[in-house]
Design a protein around this motif. Structure first.
Motif, PDB file in Angstrom:
ATOM      1  N   ASP A  75       0.814  -0.706   0.218  1.00 48.60           N
ATOM      2  CA  ASP A  75      -0.076  -0.246   0.121  1.00 48.60           C
ATOM      3  C   ASP A  75       0.949   1.791   0.015  1.00 48.60           C
ATOM      4  OD1 ASP A  75      -2.866  -0.966  -0.186  1.00 48.60           O
ATOM      5  OD2 ASP A  75      -1.745  -1.918   1.441  1.00 48.60           O
ATOM      6  N   ASN A  76       0.626   2.003  -0.915  1.00 47.56           N
ATOM      7  CA  ASN A  76       1.115   3.781  -1.103  1.00 47.56           C
ATOM      8  C   ASN A  76       2.865   2.992  -1.210  1.00 47.56           C
ATOM      9  OD1 ASN A  76      -1.470   4.902  -0.896  1.00 47.56           O
ATOM     10  ND2 ASN A  76      -1.720   4.517   1.808  1.00 47.56           N
ATOM     11  N   VAL A  77       3.674   2.724  -1.209  1.00 48.59           N
ATOM     12  CA  VAL A  77       4.767   2.216  -1.667  1.00 48.59           C
ATOM     13  C   VAL A  77       5.128   3.429  -2.538  1.00 48.59           C
ATOM     14  CG1 VAL A  77       6.842   0.406  -1.682  1.00 48.59           C
ATOM     15  CG2 VAL A  77       4.852   0.305  -0.632  1.00 48.59           C
ATOM     16  N   THR A  78       5.988   4.290  -2.724  1.00 49.80           N
ATOM     17  CA  THR A  78       6.607   5.320  -3.479  1.00 49.80           C
ATOM     18  C   THR A  78       8.267   5.341  -3.244  1.00 49.80           C
ATOM     19  OG1 THR A  78       6.835   7.180  -1.658  1.00 49.80           O
ATOM     20  CG2 THR A  78       4.990   6.682  -3.001  1.00 49.80           C
ATOM     21  N   ARG A  79       9.431   5.241  -4.187  1.00 47.57           N
ATOM     22  CA  ARG A  79      10.558   5.704  -4.240  1.00 47.57           C
ATOM     23  C   ARG A  79      11.049   6.852  -5.008  1.00 47.57           C
ATOM     24  NH1 ARG A  79      14.619   6.179  -2.813  1.00 47.57           N
ATOM     25  NH2 ARG A  79      16.495   4.825  -2.845  1.00 47.57           N
ATOM     26  N   ARG A  80      11.568   7.273  -4.548  1.00 45.40           N
ATOM     27  CA  ARG A  80      12.285   8.530  -5.288  1.00 45.40           C
ATOM     28  C   ARG A  80      13.318   8.725  -5.150  1.00 45.40           C
ATOM     29  NH1 ARG A  80       7.737  10.975  -2.564  1.00 45.40           N
ATOM     30  NH2 ARG A  80       8.772  11.696  -1.176  1.00 45.40           N
ATOM     31  N   PHE A  81      13.841   9.145  -6.680  1.00 37.16           N
ATOM     32  CA  PHE A  81      15.396   9.560  -6.232  1.00 37.16           C
ATOM     33  C   PHE A  81      15.649  11.140  -6.868  1.00 37.16           C
ATOM     34  CE2 PHE A  81      14.737   4.893  -7.043  1.00 37.16           C
ATOM     35  CZ  PHE A  81      16.565   4.367  -6.816  1.00 37.16           C
ATOM     36  N   GLY A  82      16.153  11.671  -6.061  1.00 37.09           N
ATOM     37  CA  GLY A  82      15.653  12.796  -6.483  1.00 37.09           C
ATOM     38  C   GLY A  82      14.666  13.458  -6.858  1.00 37.09           C
ATOM     39  N   ASN A 124      10.830   5.496   0.305  1.00 31.50           N
ATOM     40  CA  ASN A 124      10.365   6.667   0.642  1.00 31.50           C
ATOM     41  C   ASN A 124       8.709   6.579   1.663  1.00 31.50           C
ATOM     42  OD1 ASN A 124      11.410   7.427  -2.387  1.00 31.50           O
ATOM     43  ND2 ASN A 124      12.173   8.868  -0.422  1.00 31.50           N
ATOM     44  N   THR A 125       8.139   5.855   1.113  1.00 34.49           N
ATOM     45  CA  THR A 125       6.696   6.331   2.360  1.00 34.49           C
ATOM     46  C   THR A 125       5.672   4.459   2.020  1.00 34.49           C
ATOM     47  OG1 THR A 125       5.030   7.187   0.365  1.00 34.49           O
ATOM     48  CG2 THR A 125       5.965   8.740   1.909  1.00 34.49           C
TER      49      THR A 125
END
Length: 338
Positions: A75-82, A124-125
């Motif tokens: 659920d609500n999985v995010t991954r940011r690179f910059g 990230n989340t």
């Protein structure tokens, strides 16, 4: 091989083999679980495949849809690179005992999502659960011990160890690893023998038994893929995640590899795989999930997903239905850019 009793969708009892690879049992017996039985013989069992097909029959073909019996839920999985968001998955589920394909164009975020689910990267989340257990902040080796293992797009074999030694690294029970226990062979010899027998049975299954004493670095790219998949099965996992299992595999071995994956399901193992070979996806997948730009844009049965406009757009672009030999397409594209 010992057996247990299950029920088919019609309610009749069906004998399905006990889970796990049995030393001394040649794989050609297991392979009869695949789609085509040898002439004059019958399929041993398709109980799990029938169950999954029945369970998914009434599931809507839409992104993030809930499944009847999920083994992995995110659920609500995010991954940011910059400033770039590589993964932005609102909801994702895998049906237990099914073969789920995760497809999408290069750069869609599929491998990054694999890394997040298995603890090789931190999101990230988001939160995710495997078989009801929270996996947030769980290390990769702990994830594997819990029953969820993976292979890699770029294989991770120990080149200077033999093929058999690479296999033994995947065994979950290693009583001789401790310093003091290693000095008392009686404490670990029996388990070590069992590990070797199981490793050899798997190498026989993946047609690598003749290479068991060779260094893993001498294998071809396709053979390394097979070795990594075989090693992943040493722990009898509940869920196997395969990252492009067909990449680099000799075309002559592809049908054999398809049968391996199908037989995993009939042992009770759930399979999630990333693949670009759409024909393979159509052939073996019970369910297809499509990622594009880090998001899940489509889900459903293979036939319906392949005709989904969102999938066609993700792979081929908005002008997929226009004759690419028409010069007006280029004029239209240039006008859109300006």
């Amino acid at each position: 091989m010992s057996e247990k009793t299950s029920k088919s969708t019609s309610g009749a009892p069906v004998s399905v083999p006990a889970k796990g690879i049995q030393p001394g049992k040649p794989f050609h017996d297991l392979a009869k679980w695949a789609t085509k039985a040898p002439e004059g013989e019958h399929l041993i069992s398709t109980a799990f495949g029938d169950k999954v097909k029945e369970d998914l029959k009434f599931v809507h073909n839409e992104p993030g849809v809930h499944k009847p019996d999920p083994i992995l839920v995110a659920d609500n999985v995010t991954r940011r690179f910059g400033g770039m968001t590589a993964v932005n998955v609102k909801h994702f589920e895998i049906e237990r005992h099914g073969i789920t394909a995760l497809i999408g164009p290069n750069g869609a975020g599929k491998t990054t999502f694999f890394n997040l689910m298995t603890g090789f990267d931190a999101p990230n989340t988001g939160a995710w659960r495997f078989d009801g257990k929270d996996l947030a902040h769980v290390h990769p080796e702990q994830v594997a011990r819990m029953g969820m293992v993976r292979t890699f797009q770029l294989t991770k074999v120990m080149s200077r160890l033999t093929v058999l030694d690479n296999m033994l690294l995947g065994a979950p029970v290693q009583p001789g690893e401790g310093l003091f226990r290693a000095l008392v062979p009686g404490l670990w010899k029996k388990q070590e023998k069992a590990n070797v027998e199981k490793a050899e049975a798997l190498l026989e299954r993946f047609l690598l038994i003749k290479k068991k004493d060779d260094f893993a670095g001498s294998l071809s790219g396709g053979q390394r893929k097979l070795l990594e998949m075989a090693r992943a099965l040493m722990s009898d996992p509940q869920l196997v995640m395969l990252d492009e299992p067909m990449a680099g595999v000799n075309p002559a071995l592809k049908q054999s590899l398809l049968d391996h994956i199908l037989s995993l399901r009939e042992e009770g193992t759930t399979v999630l795989f990333v693949e670009h070979d759409i024909n393979m996806v159509r052939h073996i997948a019970d369910w297809v999930t499509v990622m594009a730009e880090g998001k899940i844009v489509a889900e459903g049965q293979p036939k319906s997903v392949m005709n989904d406009p969102a999938v066609i757009d993700a792979y081929l672009g908005a002008h997929a239905n226009i004759d690419l030999g028409d010069d007006s397409v280029m004029d239209l594209k240039e006008s859109e850019e300006h």
